[in-house]
Design an enzyme around this catalytic site. Structure first.
Site, PDB file in Angstrom:
ATOM      1  NE  ARG A  45      20.480 -18.649   3.023  1.00  0.00           N
ATOM      2  CZ  ARG A  45      20.217 -17.818   4.004  1.00  0.00           C
ATOM      3  NH1 ARG A  45      19.010 -17.790   4.560  1.00  0.00           N
ATOM      4  NH2 ARG A  45      21.139 -17.001   4.477  1.00  0.00           N
ATOM      5  N   GLY A  46      22.144 -20.833   5.376  1.00  0.00           N
ATOM      6  CA  GLY A  46      22.359 -20.149   6.657  1.00  0.00           C
ATOM      7  C   GLY A  46      22.937 -21.164   7.621  1.00  0.00           C
ATOM      8  CB  ALA A  47      25.946 -21.008   9.799  1.00  0.00           C
ATOM      9  NE  ARG A  88      26.542 -23.904   1.045  1.00  0.00           N
ATOM     10  CZ  ARG A  88      26.006 -22.684   1.241  1.00  0.00           C
ATOM     11  NH1 ARG A  88      24.876 -22.545   1.909  1.00  0.00           N
ATOM     12  NH2 ARG A  88      26.598 -21.603   0.756  1.00  0.00           N
ATOM     13  CG  ASP A 236      28.424 -18.896   6.847  1.00  0.00           C
ATOM     14  OD1 ASP A 236      28.275 -17.690   6.574  1.00  0.00           O
ATOM     15  OD2 ASP A 236      27.561 -19.766   6.623  1.00  0.00           O
ATOM     16  CG  ASN A 246      28.540 -13.544   7.189  1.00  0.00           C
ATOM     17  OD1 ASN A 246      27.837 -14.534   7.383  1.00  0.00           O
ATOM     18  ND2 ASN A 246      28.002 -12.372   6.905  1.00  0.00           N
ATOM     19  CE  LYS A 247      26.453 -15.964   1.183  1.00  0.00           C
ATOM     20  NZ  LYS A 247      26.913 -17.143   0.402  1.00  0.00           N
TER      21      LYS A 247
END
Ligand code: MRU
Length: 348
Positions: A45-47, A88, A236, A246-247
């Site tokens: 995970r993580g862009a 995603r 993101d 973002n998150k």
């Protein structure tokens, strides 16, 4: 050194982030469907990291295509690209990486079909190396906004685990430490997936960078007490006007930072900036499953049948953002002009 993702023997290997910090195990992807599944389930995970994973998925997909006629081959590859992109929706790096892979394949349309899969495998590995180099540049620009003897608050994980290595927000912290600054990190735990608790402090401890874990709802109070000098987060997707997805929880952190006169910075590569979207309202926001909210690692914490919401990201309007730190420099308001200028610098 533990790698977030690597290409080995025509397979994509990923450090399984669902298992951290309890176990350091690798998850093997043998085909593009495995990669898409790994992205959906948050193995990786993580862009930037999911962009690299998607690129490797495209290389695996290309290798398995049986068509020997170029136009049929490219049509099948484009279909695999659409499948990968659907893994995603929010991080634009995923679509960016897929488009880069399909563009390369199409540019080789005059060559024998057999040459495309190895070229794509090379390209995915190049993307991985480039990402680390980009993060080091982000770090070099970004460390200037980190004062000596300061505490940096961060949200989620925008570190080595979220990228090819080094990290974006945590890359800024690493570069500040490398520049000789005395820096501590306050890491929001980041409910519901706990990227802060499980991943951010894990990688900071490994690098001997002082890290303190806090519950998400402690951030405002600690800011008010003067315990935070700067906020640095990842992204993101960033719209053309500088609105930042973002998150989930990033928006609250940004508002609290402004209220307490603390600069709020976003560190991200140009591949996270989506100039096709004029503002953040058009960024697609992923909604994840109810069980992430109503339970914690398999243990149910809410009454049966409870109604939940689980938006995985939020959008922080550009007025809260002190600067966007990229590999080409720091963009500041007005972002519509400054971000565009950074793209014009591309390749220079
Ligand atoms: O749901 P996740 O863990 O993929 O969300 C990650 C984030 O929001 C990160 O801050 C962002 O992708 C930047 S990573 C360099």
């Amino acid at each position: 050194m533990l790698e977030t993702i690597e290409w080995k023997d025509d397979r994509a290997l990923m450090l399984d982030q669902r298992k951290l910090p309890w176990a350091e195990t690798y998850y093997t992807c043998r085909n593009y469907r495995d990669v898409s599944e790994a992205i959906k389930k948050m193995v990786i995970r993580g862009a930037p990291a999911i962009g690299i994973a998607a690129a490797m998925g495209m290389a695996l997909g290309a290798k398995a295509i049986r068509a020997r006629k170029m136009d049929t081959f490219l049509r099948e590859l484009d279909r695999i690209g659409d499948y990968m992109k659907a893994s995603r929706p929010t991080a634009v790096n995923l679509a960016w990486a897929v488009d880069r892979m399909t563009a390369l394949a199409h540019s080789l349309g005059g060559r024998p079909v057999e040459e495309i899969p190895p070229a794509l495998a090379q390209e995915a590995q190049r993307m991985l190396r480039e990402d680390v180099a980009v993060n080091k540049k982000i770090g070099r620009y970004g460390q200037e906004v980190v004062p000596q003897d300061s505490t940096v608050l961060t949200h989620c994980n925008a570190g080595a685990l979220a990228t090819g290595g080094y990290g974006t927000a945590l890359g800024v912290v690493r570069a500040a430490v490398e520049a000789g600054k005395n820096v501590r990190v306050l890491a929001d735990e980041t409910r519901p997936f706990l990227q802060g608790a499980r991943l951010t402090v894990w990688e900071l401890i490994k690098d001997s960078i002082p890290a303190t874990l806090i519950p998400d709802n402690a951030a405002g109070s600690l800011m008010r007490k003067g315990e935070v000098q700067v906020v640095v987060v990842g992204a993101d997707r960033i719209a053309a006007n500088g609105d930042v997805a973002n998150k989930i929880g990033t928006y609250s952190v940004a508002v609290l930072a402004k209220e307490n006169n603390i600069p709020f910075y976003v560190a991200a590569p140009l591949s996270t900036i989506d100039l096709s979207l004029p503002d953040g309202d058009r960024i697609p926001i992923e909604e994840r499953g109810s069980e992430e909210v109503s339970s914690v690692f398999g243990k149910v914490i809410a009454p049966e049948g409870v109604v939940t919401r689980n938006p995985a990201f939020d959008v922080t309007p550009n007025r809260y953002v002190a600067g966007i730190i990229t590999e080409k420099g720091i963009a500041r308001a007005p972002y519509t002009e400054s971000l565009k200028k950074l793209f014009d610098k591309q390749g220079s």
